[in-house]
Every structure is written in structure tokens, then in C-alpha cells.
Design an enzyme around this catalytic site. Structure first.
Site, PDB file in Angstrom:
ATOM      1  N   SER A  31      41.803  45.207  35.121  1.00 20.58           N
ATOM      2  CA  SER A  31      42.613  44.118  34.546  1.00 20.58           C
ATOM      3  C   SER A  31      42.988  44.395  33.090  1.00 20.58           C
ATOM      4  CB  SER A  31      41.887  42.776  34.665  1.00 20.58           C
ATOM      5  OG  SER A  31      40.580  42.862  34.164  1.00 20.58           O
ATOM      6  N   ASP A  67      29.310  39.915  38.728  1.00 24.80           N
ATOM      7  CA  ASP A  67      29.751  39.085  39.849  1.00 24.80           C
ATOM      8  C   ASP A  67      28.619  38.703  40.799  1.00 24.80           C
ATOM      9  OD1 ASP A  67      32.462  39.151  39.026  1.00 24.80           O
ATOM     10  OD2 ASP A  67      32.601  41.194  39.786  1.00 24.80           O
ATOM     11  N   ARG A 124      25.523  40.939  31.433  1.00 31.78           N
ATOM     12  CA  ARG A 124      26.202  39.679  31.782  1.00 31.78           C
ATOM     13  C   ARG A 124      25.488  39.043  32.981  1.00 31.78           C
ATOM     14  NH1 ARG A 124      32.068  41.986  32.816  1.00 31.78           N
ATOM     15  NH2 ARG A 124      30.739  43.353  34.060  1.00 31.78           N
ATOM     16  N   HIS A 144      28.736  49.863  39.605  1.00 29.53           N
ATOM     17  CA  HIS A 144      29.722  49.768  38.521  1.00 29.53           C
ATOM     18  C   HIS A 144      30.248  51.158  38.199  1.00 29.53           C
ATOM     19  CE1 HIS A 144      31.612  48.693  34.705  1.00 29.53           C
ATOM     20  NE2 HIS A 144      31.643  47.473  35.204  1.00 29.53           N
ATOM     21  N   HIS A 179      37.146  44.504  42.056  1.00 17.04           N
ATOM     22  CA  HIS A 179      37.140  44.041  40.656  1.00 17.04           C
ATOM     23  C   HIS A 179      36.749  42.561  40.659  1.00 17.04           C
ATOM     24  CE1 HIS A 179      37.963  44.059  36.459  1.00 17.04           C
ATOM     25  NE2 HIS A 179      39.279  43.919  36.453  1.00 17.04           N
TER      26      HIS A 179
END
Ligand SMILES: CC(C)(COP(=O)(O)OP(=O)(O)OC[C@H]1O[C@@H](n2cnc3c(N)ncnc32)[C@H](O)[C@@H]1OP(=O)(O)O)[C@@H](O)C(=O)NCCC(=O)NCCS
Length: 466
Positions: A271, A402, A356, A347, A301
Site C-alpha cells: 500500500s 493482522d 504491533r 512477513h 496484505h
């Protein structure tokens, strides 16, 4: 000569910072974000010039043919100062880790999570804003939040079966109708001034995203008339309010954390890079960010946050709730053997658990330690990495951002998984917009890497051994 030039640039940067410190202490009014940027840009232009003079003709290591076929993994190809991703340590925003930004950035009154307004300021300037400066940004965004009627109409005409990310991208593309950059370009703006309408478009873009997200949510999942934007409240509160969750202060806090940590992940992810690439053609920030959203909507993604919840739910329906570790392990293997990925794990750059993920896990431990879905996510965390290691393919067996976001949203009642990536998109605008502003300020050229045919590669390398 190059070191002298660099020293001059450092001195000029120091004096800009010193000037601003003086300004902050003596002036009644602290500079706005745009004023501060205008102060910082000239020194940064000189810094880039000096870097290119000093290092521009030096090689950045070899390029392997495998990298051309392998999604350009690890290829040094972009510059972005806003955030840098270390494979072991994770993301740093302008040098600050996630725990450090949680500590340093201003909070809402009574809140303990950072305000994303502060992160945007930090991404753009490298500086931590004052409480007063983030409050001014909240106000500015609230004042710019309204959508043109025709954009509302586009959204209202979308069939509810159209994925929320497609609706999101449509609406953002349509905002290009009022782009300050596109208009200024048509009127013959000088290159030197590009960053200014890019800044205004970026502010409008970010400001309008909650209104778009709220409208998509209401249209797709039902709900009452949308509430008005509260000009006295922060961005995350207004987003939560439009989704119908403003009465849950912990959800509002979650939004502040969520929007802060999803904003940027250096320049090479799909992105961020797509936005930069499209922006390099001088497409305005609305067109560039709509392209980012289309990349974010891919399951490898941003859509992975939806996929994680779907996968967990499917697992629960197959092996039941409170399943044993053995049953979970078997289910993970079934996923792999079916030729599918375990969503939320792995990843392209990270080689450790995503900080995160950890920030969200800490939020869960604080607010929902006994939630059954959180317990399942924690159980999966203990099992998946070993299975991926045993399978031996994934270079990083650890969870990414995620793997954890959906369980937090579900806990507060937001269990419409198809909407999850829209929230990621709202946040990602902060990173993409700040890159676009700096790219236009620094005069970044149109991107145009070279592609080769397989025939040419075989010809070029046929007599080479390395
Ligand atoms: C993120 C991701 C796309 C990175 O891809 P990548 O850089 O190509 O990853 P790797 O180099 O480790 O991939 C090597 C192999 O391991 C596989 N692999 C990587 N992560 C995997 C996972 N979570 N589950 C199963 N297989 C995985 C890849 O599909 C690839 O298989 P292949 O050789 O058959 O093509 C990948 O890890 C993935 O698909 N994860 C699941 C989706 C996800 O969570 N995305 C969000 C990322 S923030």
C-alpha cells in the site's frame, strides 16, 4: 567537499530546529503543521542534495536475478524517512519504537493511548507535537470531514454485496473531483510549490475517511442516521461515533491505538509503495491513495485481518470452542496441506513477532484478558510458529499485526469482518499521505524501474558465474 556540504546542511537543520524552539518558547502561538513543514522543507532539500553528492554514485550492493523474480524482496529501491522496519525489532516511526510512541505522543484527556494526530505530525516533521498542536489538528480534520453530496450518493448506490474495500476505493477516487493539486497543476503551479496543494489534499483526504468509513458501515451492515462530526472531539472519537461505538470509551481508546500502529510500515509494503508510485506520476493524493487501498485489499496484505477472523471462526466450527492444542495443531496442518497460508503469520521483512501484535496483545491483556476469542488467539500464537518452522517454508513463522486486530474489534461488538480492512485503510492514509507530501516537497521523479525478459536474462548471464 561533500563533508563540508553535509556539515552546512546539518548546521542549517540545527538552526531551523533552534529557531523553532525559540519560536515555541517566545511566540504566543505554536506553528501549525503546515507552517512547521514549510520551515523544515528547505533544509531537507539541501540534505537530500548533499546525500546524493556524497553517495549518489556508490553501489548499493549486488542485485540478484532471484530478486527480479522474487517480488524485489530486499532490493534497496526507495527512500522514506518517516518509518523504518528492522527485521528483528520491528517498526520505528522517525526513530521511535511502538512503546516509545505510546509513551511520547499526546493522549486524549483521560486516555492512555496515543492520538494518531500526533503520529501524523511525527511522520511529517520528526517531532513530537504539543497537546495544543494535536488539538488544532483534530479540529482542522473535523472541520474538513464533510463529503461532497455526489460521493455520498456513489456510496449509497453501491450494492451492499460490493466489498467495503471496493466501496472505499471508489469513494476516495471520486474525491479527486475537488483536488487542490489537480486544480493547481491545471493552472500551471511551479514544481517548487507542489507540496502545498498536496498537503491540503492530504489533510482533506485524512479528514474525510471517517465519513466514508461510517457511511460504508451503515450502508452495508445497517444502522441509523449517521451522527454529525463533533468539532470538539478527536479523530478516533469521531470515527468510533460514526460506527456507533462512541459510548464505549475503551473502543475509542482502541481506535486511537489501532490508527496509530497501522499508519506506516516503511516505504516498500504494497500500500505504501503503490501510493508513492502512483503519486510519482503526479496523480493527486486521492488517486494515489485509492491505488494504495486497492493493494491493501489483497489477502496477503491488509485483507489478512479479515482472513484471520474467518480462519479462526472456521477452525472453531470444525474443532469446536475450547479445543485442545492437539486439535488446533492438526487444523493448522490441514490449512497448510490444503495449499493455503495461515493468515496473520509470516512477513516479507520481519523475522520476529511484530511489535504491533504485541501492542494489541497488551491492550487485550488489559481490557479483555478472559475473552474466549483472545484466549484462542493466544493459543494459536503458541502453536502456529512451531508448525510453520516444522513445515520449513515460511522465513518468518511469527505473527504479524493482522493476527490480533480482529479479536479486539470483535470483543467490542464490531464483528463485521468484511469491514476490518477499511479501518486499516483509514490508518494507512496517514503514512501514504506523509510520503506524498515529502515526495512532492523533495521533487521525487516519476518512478520507472527497468524490466527484463527471461530471454534477455538468460542471454546476459549465460557466461557469468556470479
Ligand atoms: C506476509 C507474506 C505474504 C510474506 O510473503 P513472503 O515474503 O513471500 O514470505 P516467505 O518468503 O516467508 O515465503 C516463503 C514460503 O512460505 C510460505 N509462507 C509464508 N508465510 C506463510 C504462512 N503464514 N502460512 C503458510 N505459508 C506461508 C509462502 O507462501 C512461500 O511459499 P511458496 O514458496 O510455496 O511460495 C506471507 O508470510 C503470508 O502469506 N502470510 C499470510 C498472510 C498475512 O498474514 N499477510 C499479512 C502480512 S502483514
Amino acid at each position: 567537499m561533500s563533508s563540508a556540504l553535509r556539515a552546512a546542511v546539518q548546521q542549517s537543520r540545527r538552526s531551523v530546529f533552534a529557531r523553532s524552539a525559540r519560536y515555541a518558547s517566545t511566540s504566543a502561538k505554536a506553528p501549525t503543521l503546515k507552517e512547521r513543514l514549510a520551515e523544515l522543507i528547505p533544509a531537507e532539500i539541501e540534505n537530500v542534495k548533499a546525500t546524493r553528492v556524497a553517495h549518489g554514485k556508490k553501489s548499493f550492493g549486488p542485485v540478484l536475478v532471484d530478486q527480479l523474480y522474487g517480488g524485489m524482496r530486499g532490493l534497496p529501491a526507495l527512500v522514506w524517512d518517516g518509518s523504518v522496519l528492522d527485521p528483528e525489532e520491528g517498526i520505528r516511526f522517525r526513530g521511535k519504537s511502538i512503546p516509545e510512541i505510546q509513551e511520547a505522543l499526546p493522549k486524549a484527556p483521560g486516555g492512555s493511548e496515543p492520538l494518531p494526530e500526533g503520529l501524523f505530525w511525527l511522520l511529517l516533521t520528526g517531532e513530537v507535537p504539543t497537546q495544543e498542536q494535536v488539538a488544532a489538528l483534530s479540529k482542522d480534520w473535523a472541520a474538513r470531514a464533510a463529503l461532497p453530496a455526489f460521493v455520498e450518493e456513489i456510496l449509497d448506490r453501491c450494492p451492499p454485496t460490493l466489498h467495503p474495500m471496493s466501496q472505499f476505493s471508489l469513494a476516495v477516487t471520486a474525491l479527486n473531483h475537488d483536488s487542490a493539486f489537480a486544480k493547481a497543476y491545471q493552472e500551471g503551479i511551479s514544481k517548487k510549490e507542489y507540496w502545498q496543494p498536496t498537503f491540503e489534499d492530504s489533510m482533506d483526504l485524512i479528514a474525510k475517511l471517517p465519513s466514508i468509513a461510517g457511511r460504508i458501515f451503515r450502508n452495508v451492515y445497517g444502522g441509523d442516521k449517521l451522527p454529525a462530526i463533533d468539532l470538539e472531539k478527536d479523530y478516533s472519537y469521531n470515527l468510533a461515533n460514526l460506527l456507533g461505538y462512541a459510548d464505549k470509551p475503551d473502543f475509542v481508546e482502541l481506535m486511537r491505538l489501532y490508527l496509530t500502529i497501522h499508519a506506516d510500515h516503511e516505504g516498500g509494503n504494497v500500500s505504501a509503495h503503490t501510493g508513492k508510485l502512483v503519486g510519482s506520476a503526479l496523480s493527486d493524493p486521492f488517486l494515489a491513495f485509492a491505488a494504495s487501498l486497492n493493494g491493501l485489499a489483497g489477502p496477503l496484505h491488509g485483507l489478512a485481518n479479515q482472513e484471520v477472523l474467518l480462519w479462526l471462526r472456521k477452525m472453531q466450527s470444525k474443532i469446536g470452542e475450547n479445543a485442545t492444542d492437539e486439535a488446533v495443531r492438526d487444523y493448522v496442518w490441514t490449512t497448510l496441506k490444503a495449499g493455503q497460508v495461515v493468515p496473520g503469520y509470516g512477513h516479507a521483512v520481519l523475522r520476529k513477532t511484530d511489535p504491533r501484535y504485541m501492542a494489541q496483545r497488551e491492550f487485550a491483556l488489559k481490557h479483555l484478558p478472559n475473552d474466549s476469542l483472545f484466549k484462542l488467539v493466544a493459543q494459536v500464537y503458541n502453536i502456529v510458529p512451531n508448525v510453520l518452522l516444522e513445515a520449513g517454508k515460511a522465513k518468518n513463522p511469527w505473527p504479524n499485526v493482522d493476527a490480533h486486530s480482529g479479536v479486539l474489534l470483535t470483543y467490542y461488538g464490531l464483528d463485521q469482518m468484511g469491514f476490518y480492512t477499511v479501518l486499516f485503510g483509514v490508518s494507512r492514509a496517514f503514512g501514504v499521505a506523509s510520503q506524498l507530501i515529502w515526495d512532492r516537497a523533495l521533487g521525487a521523479p516519476i518512478e520507472r524501474p527497468k524490466s527484463y525478459s527471461t530471454e534477455a536474462i538468460n542471454e546476459i548471464f549465460k557466461d557469468k558465474t556470479a
